[in-house]
Design an enzyme around this catalytic site. Structure first.
Site, mmCIF file in Angstrom:
data_model
loop_
_atom_site.group_PDB
_atom_site.id
_atom_site.type_symbol
_atom_site.label_atom_id
_atom_site.label_comp_id
_atom_site.label_asym_id
_atom_site.label_seq_id
_atom_site.Cartn_x
_atom_site.Cartn_y
_atom_site.Cartn_z
ATOM 1 N N GLN A 1 6.846 2.803 -6.305
ATOM 2 C CA GLN A 1 8.458 3.312 -5.321
ATOM 3 C C GLN A 1 9.389 2.877 -6.412
ATOM 4 O OE1 GLN A 1 7.811 4.822 -2.755
ATOM 5 N NE2 GLN A 1 5.632 4.114 -3.119
ATOM 6 N N TYR B 1 0.860 -1.218 0.189
ATOM 7 C CA TYR B 1 0.014 0.325 0.243
ATOM 8 C C TYR B 1 0.959 1.517 0.219
ATOM 9 C CZ TYR B 1 -0.131 -0.397 5.552
ATOM 10 O OH TYR B 1 -0.112 -0.611 6.791
ATOM 11 N N GLU B 2 -0.065 2.671 -0.351
ATOM 12 C CA GLU B 2 0.905 4.257 0.338
ATOM 13 C C GLU B 2 1.639 3.528 -1.372
ATOM 14 O OE1 GLU B 2 -0.506 5.725 1.895
ATOM 15 O OE2 GLU B 2 0.782 7.675 0.665
ATOM 16 N N GLY B 3 1.444 3.238 -2.868
ATOM 17 C CA GLY B 3 1.856 3.255 -3.904
ATOM 18 C C GLY B 3 2.967 1.396 -3.480
#
Lengths: 592, 592
Positions: free
Chosen positions: B441, B434-436
């Site tokens: 990344q 999650y969060e990319g």
């Protein structure tokens, strides 16, 4: 729901174009022509896809339940187990005299792969039975064989292996379970065993437990351990089932995965057992079949990565997200499929090159086991004994890693149980632990197998690599992309082995601190050798005008990928190993 | 049950001896002396140990339950949440004007680490609220700030982030949720969002959802996305709660881990929302706080590895199994503790050297964020923007790897849920997604951040490494074990960056095929730099006659371990990267 299709084409390629099964002088191999193995694998693949795959998530969700002393397996398991029994799938490589089909072990291995990919937890019931069958076949008296083997062959009765106790797993010398000799020649077994896979269930009318225990008054430690046959239900001499023995399942463990297999605490309460093999030689008897058992676990590692990979490929082709950096490839759609992105390609190639290399490595191992057993070939036995910890340790570490990578392709959907990718990773995780945790495999490799018979077997392995390189020395098309990287990897392995020989005597910690790295370094060279062989076979097929050029070109490209992207790990492992144990052992326990 | 003790000594060492917080010219830092931070961290550690740790397995077992439209959190969560609210732990770095304590972000980060190690799922309720608070603080009107921030500061109301939809995660331009402007200036929000962490629960009287949606008629794709404040319960201008808004939780997902956090399908059915920031600038508003949010996720990665490591150390000291190869170390006991074995040491050193390096890296990142925000320092902002994908991607990949390694120390017990080690691995797994997702990344790092402002920030990073090496150039005690390996790693990183510059323009696939390897290569150099700094600080303390020699000597030894055993990975990543994209992109999709 995840899907699975047996990779029959790749299996056939390895069995026939790489290993040339029917050309090998091993009893039984002449029958293993491509038509025969193809027909068997197609049929096994159908069962894997149609019967076992749909039960995989069912098993994960329902798990096994202990109620009123009875263990219930997940819905559908019993019917599927019956179907496999009836189809003769349980007895492929069992001896004909006990009702088996007498096929070579390599055939069992390939079929087993499809069943494990489809449903690892389910297949363990049969796998444990296979182990018990082998131990009794090797160490049992004629009467024991006649009594137990026919039913184990067919899985009418299933088997288990009882080693671990609450306070000892690896160090079995600490064992407390007792076996007290009785006047009738039997033993009274009392103690508790834990982590007993397939320990109890509702799919067979009897369960034959092989139990390690100590006979009072025997030698201390591991030298005083004996092996016993302890059935769940007593069996009369005419084979009819009698009363329940003093064996019961005390608890089913809640685990990270393989929920469909019952992992039991087993209580032996003055149970009746019979010695299998000699007194105090229990470890030897239990470990006779170790190469096979550990190869089977290595197979679980890559088989989970295989099914995870197949689903990741499907998802990467279906899921539209973002645009190719080199220009839209699906311009009429709202986005391009994931598979256009280089980092997605990279991870899929990692997975593909591992799984296919691991398959070739494992089948080669099964081939060596057949040669060792059927031809009584000491060289093959020595080589497979050396390679076994690599197959078990490397393939399960990497199998878990790549099952996790496949899960990653799904993004958030990979973390949701509904999609099934989490289960592949959770199930694969156990293979790194049981049948000797991977640290123990590395210890076995570096502390025992390397130096075995004066280092003869590892020298034999290096000779195989050298011969392969020499044989293809003039082939410029393979040189830079295949042969040179393999040579470099092999050189790293030799250097690390040499380092161990130089330092191991002075300070064994210097060798053992590098054991896990050595196991991985060895694994990469083995897979590199397999990719070398596969590249040669693929090139031969292309040169010979094979019709399925896509398949063979993909093989060659994947071989090059493995060499470019995986083989560089060998230098890293070598550097770590050759840094010795000083930094590893520098801290006192209280400084952690 | 697993235990957890906040590593306050190590935190203090990093904050004061490595980063010298109170000596930095950042507003608010002067107050952060060792007494103050020590007192706060000790107190936070007590709560982590006494309140949050015991709830971690409870949360995992019970999960969150949706019944009759109401989401119930696990037993004890609400009381613990109230306790943390009352203690002011939710508002450490929130602005004083909205009821916060105005402390620097680095203080929030260190406290957050203890809470995340103790109970990651629980802490997410606060973490998401912190994100919503920050977005409104930065982009809200004065009226919006006054209305929403005081309650978000204290966690009386919690917050969520709504990005993902069933058919789009990374590629949010495909979004379908609609926001139709109403006459009163509000918007009518309709659509479905998935994977909404803390989406609904019973621990707060209101939930403030930040929702990405498209205003009809706006630009296509990502440029037409706007951000909206959509409360669960309507709020009158005087702050009293009114009727329920058209927001409901449709389902709670079954996940691999973080069961204590409710991951919801959220349905917006003509819900009322208000634009936050500008129309069609929703992505910018959502991502303003990205560096912080991603640093927080990187922290989750190593924080799970930390708690797993602590328990692995305990187990390795307690569990008696086998004998040291160099002679019994516990001769009066039945066996030696696991920690005597070199391969166990190796894995514990891997874990320790990662976790402590990751902590230093993360605190440095938080320090840069404070410098960027509080000093308006563009250089610091550029550097942390570059390092953010490394912190998020590298620390979560490795955090999961080492949590899994810690689990492995337990052997079979690691696979049984009762012992808690499986949960650390399962919980850590989500941080990679999650969060990319970590592939994103790596793409952000290589495709965007490297070349940002003409490559200024990566050159700045190399200057920092160079200055450090130069500053300690004459120190022979650090040369071979610390400085030379760091220099070699940095050279690998520079070479790989140079390769990207040379090839990226011609064929972007050549750069992107190496993106994940580059992220890891970068991560190793960052941790290498941290270990260099920690070694220098430890040496200074020893030279200065510090009393706790054990601690500082362990630091130096662990620094040497990292250099000897982890830094060799940089050459491998470089070799993979510089092999380009040819083997990565060779296959057609159908050939997989």
């Amino acid at each position: 729901m995840p899907s699975y299709t047996a990779p029959v084409k790749d299996m056939q390629f390895i069995l026939h174009e790489v290993l040339d099964l029917s050309g090998q002088d091993i009893p039984g191999y002449a029958d293993l022509d491509a038509d025969f193995t193809g027909a068997v694998l197609e049929e096994a693949g159908k069962i894997a896809t149609d019967v076992l795959t749909p039960l995989n998530q069912v098993g994960d969700r329902q798990g096994c339940v202990l109620e009123n002393g009875v263990v219930r397996t997940p819905d559908g398991f019993r019917a599927a187990f019956d179907q496999l029994k009836e189809g003769g799938w349980m007895s492929l490589d069992a001896a004909e005299e006990f009702g088996g089909q007498g096929l070579p072990y390599i055939m069992h291995t390939a079929v087993n792969e499809t069943f494990v990919s489809a449903n690892m937890a389910f297949n363990m019931y049969q796998g444990l039975t296979h182990g018990a069958y082998s131990a009794i076949l090797t160490h049992g008296t004629d009467a024991q064989k006649a009594k137990w083997l026919p039913k184990l062959t067919t899985c009418e009765w299933t088997g288990t292996m009882n080693l671990t106790e609450p306070h000892c797993g690896t160090d079995l010398g600490l064992m407390r379970t007792k076996a007290v000799p009785q006047d009738d020649g039997s033993y009274e077994i009392t103690g508790q065993k834990i982590f007993i896979s397939a320990g109890d269930h509702d799919m067979a009318e009897n369960i034959v437990h092989l139990v390690l225990a100590k006979i009072p008054g025997g030698p201390d430690g591991i030298k005083g351990v004996s092996l016993f046959i302890v059935p769940k239900v007593m069996v009369d001499d005419d084979g009819t089932l009698g009363a329940r023995n003093g064996v019961s399942c005390g608890k089913i463990e809640e685990k990270m995965g393989i929920h469909g297999n019952s992992t039991c605490v087993m209580n032996y309460d003055a149970a009746t057992g019979w010695l299998l093999g000699e007194e105090h030689k229990g470890m030897r008897a239990m470990f006779t079949m170790m190469n096979e058992a550990r190869l089977g676990v290595g197979l679980q590692g890559y088989a989970q990565a295989e099914v995870a990979y197949q689903n990741a490929v499907d998802y990467a082709n279906d899921r539209l997200q973002g645009r190719a950096v080199t220009g839209a490839e699906n311009p009429d759609g709202p986005a391009d499929p994931l598979i256009v992105h280089p980092d997605i390609r990279r991870t899929l190639m990692d997975q593909k090159s591992f799984v296919e290399g691991a398959r070739a490595f494992t089948y080669w191992g099964a081939n060596l086991i057949d040669r060792a057993h059927r031809n009584d070939d000491a060289t093959a036995l020595g080589l497979i004994s050396l390679l076994t910890p690599v197959i078990k340790g490397f393939l399960t570490d990497k199998g878990f890693e790549f099952a996790t990578d496949a899960q990653q392709v799904y993004g958030g959907h990979g973390y949701i149980e509904e999609w099934g990718m989490s289960q592949f990773a959770r199930d694969a995780r156990i293979a790194m632990i049981y049948e000797g945790a991977n640290g123990i495999q590395a210890l076995d490799l570096v502390g025992r197998k390397l130096a075995l018979d004066g280092g003869k077997h590892v020298m034999g392995f290096f000779d195989i690599v050298k011969s392969f390189l020499k044989e293809h020395d003039g082939d410029e098309s393979l040189k830079a992309g295949i042969l040179d990287p393999l040579k470099a990897g092999s050189k790293d392995l030799q250097s690390a082995a040499m380092y161990f020989m130089q330092v191991g005597g002075k300070n064994p910690n210097d060798a053992l601190a590098g054991s896990t790295d050595f196991m991985h370094l060895f694994g990469h060279v083995c897979l590199g050798l397999m990719w070398g062989r596969m590249a040669v076979a693929a090139k031969a097929a292309l040169d010979g005008g094979a019709s399925d050029r896509d398949f063979y070109e993909a093989k060659l490209a994947t071989a090059r990928y493995y060499m470019a992207r995986q083989m560089p790990a060998t230098a890293m492992h070598r550097a770590r190993i050759e840094s010795g144990s000083e930094t590893v052992m520098a801290l006192a326990p209280a400084q952690f």
